[in-house]
Design a protein around this motif. Structure first.
Motif, PDB file in Angstrom:
ATOM      1  N   GLY A 100       1.301   8.901 -10.027  1.00 60.49           N
ATOM      2  CA  GLY A 100       1.897   7.911  -9.151  1.00 60.49           C
ATOM      3  C   GLY A 100       3.299   8.338  -8.752  1.00 60.49           C
ATOM      4  N   VAL A 116       0.332   3.660 -12.855  1.00 54.64           N
ATOM      5  CA  VAL A 116      -1.014   4.137 -12.538  1.00 54.64           C
ATOM      6  C   VAL A 116      -1.863   4.351 -13.794  1.00 54.64           C
ATOM      7  CG1 VAL A 116      -0.264   5.200 -10.389  1.00 54.64           C
ATOM      8  CG2 VAL A 116      -0.462   6.613 -12.441  1.00 54.64           C
ATOM      9  N   SER A 154       1.480   2.404  -5.988  1.00 52.95           N
ATOM     10  CA  SER A 154       0.712   3.593  -6.371  1.00 52.95           C
ATOM     11  C   SER A 154      -0.646   3.259  -6.981  1.00 52.95           C
ATOM     12  CB  SER A 154       1.522   4.470  -7.335  1.00 52.95           C
ATOM     13  OG  SER A 154       2.606   5.082  -6.661  1.00 52.95           O
ATOM     14  N   PRO A 155      -0.751   2.270  -7.892  1.00 49.63           N
ATOM     15  CA  PRO A 155      -2.085   1.957  -8.427  1.00 49.63           C
ATOM     16  C   PRO A 155      -3.023   1.397  -7.366  1.00 49.63           C
ATOM     17  CG  PRO A 155      -0.447   0.375  -9.214  1.00 49.63           C
ATOM     18  CD  PRO A 155       0.309   1.482  -8.552  1.00 49.63           C
ATOM     19  N   THR A 188      -0.856  10.215  -5.586  1.00 49.58           N
ATOM     20  CA  THR A 188      -0.596   9.301  -4.474  1.00 49.58           C
ATOM     21  C   THR A 188       0.404   9.870  -3.481  1.00 49.58           C
ATOM     22  OG1 THR A 188       1.189   8.123  -5.633  1.00 49.58           O
ATOM     23  CG2 THR A 188      -1.060   7.306  -5.938  1.00 49.58           C
ATOM     24  N   GLU A 216      -4.809   2.046 -13.870  1.00 51.02           N
ATOM     25  CA  GLU A 216      -5.903   2.445 -12.984  1.00 51.02           C
ATOM     26  C   GLU A 216      -6.746   3.541 -13.626  1.00 51.02           C
ATOM     27  OE1 GLU A 216      -8.536   2.475  -9.871  1.00 51.02           O
ATOM     28  OE2 GLU A 216      -7.041   0.976 -10.431  1.00 51.02           O
TER      29      GLU A 216
END
Length: 337
Positions: A259, A212, A303-304, A286, A215
């Motif tokens: 994440g 993550v 997760s991302p 998440t 992101e």
């Protein structure tokens, strides 16, 4: 949901997953032909979105995997970039200048080029050896690119005998678009409050770890800076304690993305530290979202994707709140550079 077309979203993300069969066939043919490595060569935001897939291969496969900048490779080249290379080039427009410039060099080298584009009638849409077209726009492209690159990585591992449950993983991913839509609906009431936090400061430290982190980098640079002109400091959670922590004090906004992969403890380290020194720590996790039928293994992988889908809801509220449309630019594609 505010300014959101649910069917359009489902159509685009389902379109990304639907590419899985052909992506798998192309990866299989490349490996059978003796491919020796893979390069993910995007530019700007599209490049960042390739990082989780590249990281997955670098850590779970022995297949040599590289991620680099086309603008630099045009100048320097790479000893690893050969006719035995698979090259993945993502570009929503299909016209990204730096990536188009690299394409000619790749043709001379003889590398096998896979282009992931939103529009076929473009230089990258026409120039790849294998072209994958899935129409999207800025508000839906993140999930699409994340999914396509993840499918490529999983396929590489499958055909190298490094992944035994490929079919199960892809089957779960086929259900993800509807799960993402449900996540958006569940988050809508919270999105306005999160947007107010972003609108309430002119500077944010944005951090995360594992898959993550890209992101966090992407949202800070490509959304808050490019599309909202809000200054940010994206920093990996492991680097947070090697410099950036000295900027944390009262009233400094720290945005933490969490994440569900093995690197989650690095994010928790920031989460434990920051509240001692600032009253503006905001966490987006998440694990707070339900994804019925999605296994823990796939949750960690996506997760991302999940973060990007709820962040889109925040952005939709933020542009209205600040009276600053996400399409407004001063320089990007407006002046010569």
């Amino acid at each position: 949901m505010l300014n959101f077309d649910e069917q359009r979203f489902l159509r685009i993300q389902s379109g990304a997953v639907a590419l899985s069969k052909r992506l798998d066939e192309v990866v299989s043919s490349c490996l059978s032909a003796g491919a020796e490595n893979i390069f993910f060569l995007g530019t700007g935001g599209a490049a960042i979105l390739m990082q989780p897939a590249a990281q997955l291969l670098q850590r779970r496969s022995r297949f040599p995997t590289f991620i680099d900048m086309p603008a630099e490779l045009v100048v320097t080249g790479s000893a690893h970039l050969t006719a035995k290379s698979i090259v993945v080039i993502p570009s929503l427009s299909g016209m990204t200048k730096e990536s188009v410039a690299l394409l000619a060099g790749l043709k001379e080298i003889g590398a096998t080029v896979l282009t992931l584009v939103g529009h076929e009638e473009t230089p990258l849409g026409k120039g790849g050896d294998h072209v994958f077209v899935n129409f999207a726009e800025d508000d839906t492209s993140c999930e699409s690119f994340y999914l396509q690159s993840l499918l490529i990585a999983l396929s590489v591992m499958k055909h190298r005998g490094e992944l035994s449950n490929y079919d199960q993983l892809v089957a779960e991913l086929s259900n993800l678009p509807e799960m993402l839509l449900q996540a958006k609906r569940a988050f809508e009431d919270r999105a306005d409050g999160f947007a107010r936090i972003l609108a309430g400061s002119d500077y944010h430290i944005i951090t995360g770890a594992g898959n993550v982190w890209p992101e966090a980098f992407y949202y800070g640079m490509c959304i808050l800076e490019e599309m909202q002109w809000i200054r940010t400091r994206p920093v990996h959670a492991s680097d947070f304690f090697h410099g950036t922590l000295e900027l944390v004090e009262k009233e400094v906004s720290v945005i933490l993305f969490k994440g569900e992969d093995a690197l989650r403890p690095l994010a928790e380290r920031v989460e434990n530290f920051a509240p001692n020194y600032t009253d503006k720590l905001t966490v987006l996790d998440t694990a707070d979202f339900e994804l019925p039928g999605i296994s823990a293994e796939v949750r960690a992988l996506v997760s991302p994707i999940l973060l990007s889908t709820v962040l889109e809801r925040i952005s939709a509220h933020l542009e209205v709140m600040r009276n600053h449309p996400l399409t407004t630019r001063r320089y990007y594609k407006r002046v010569a550079y």
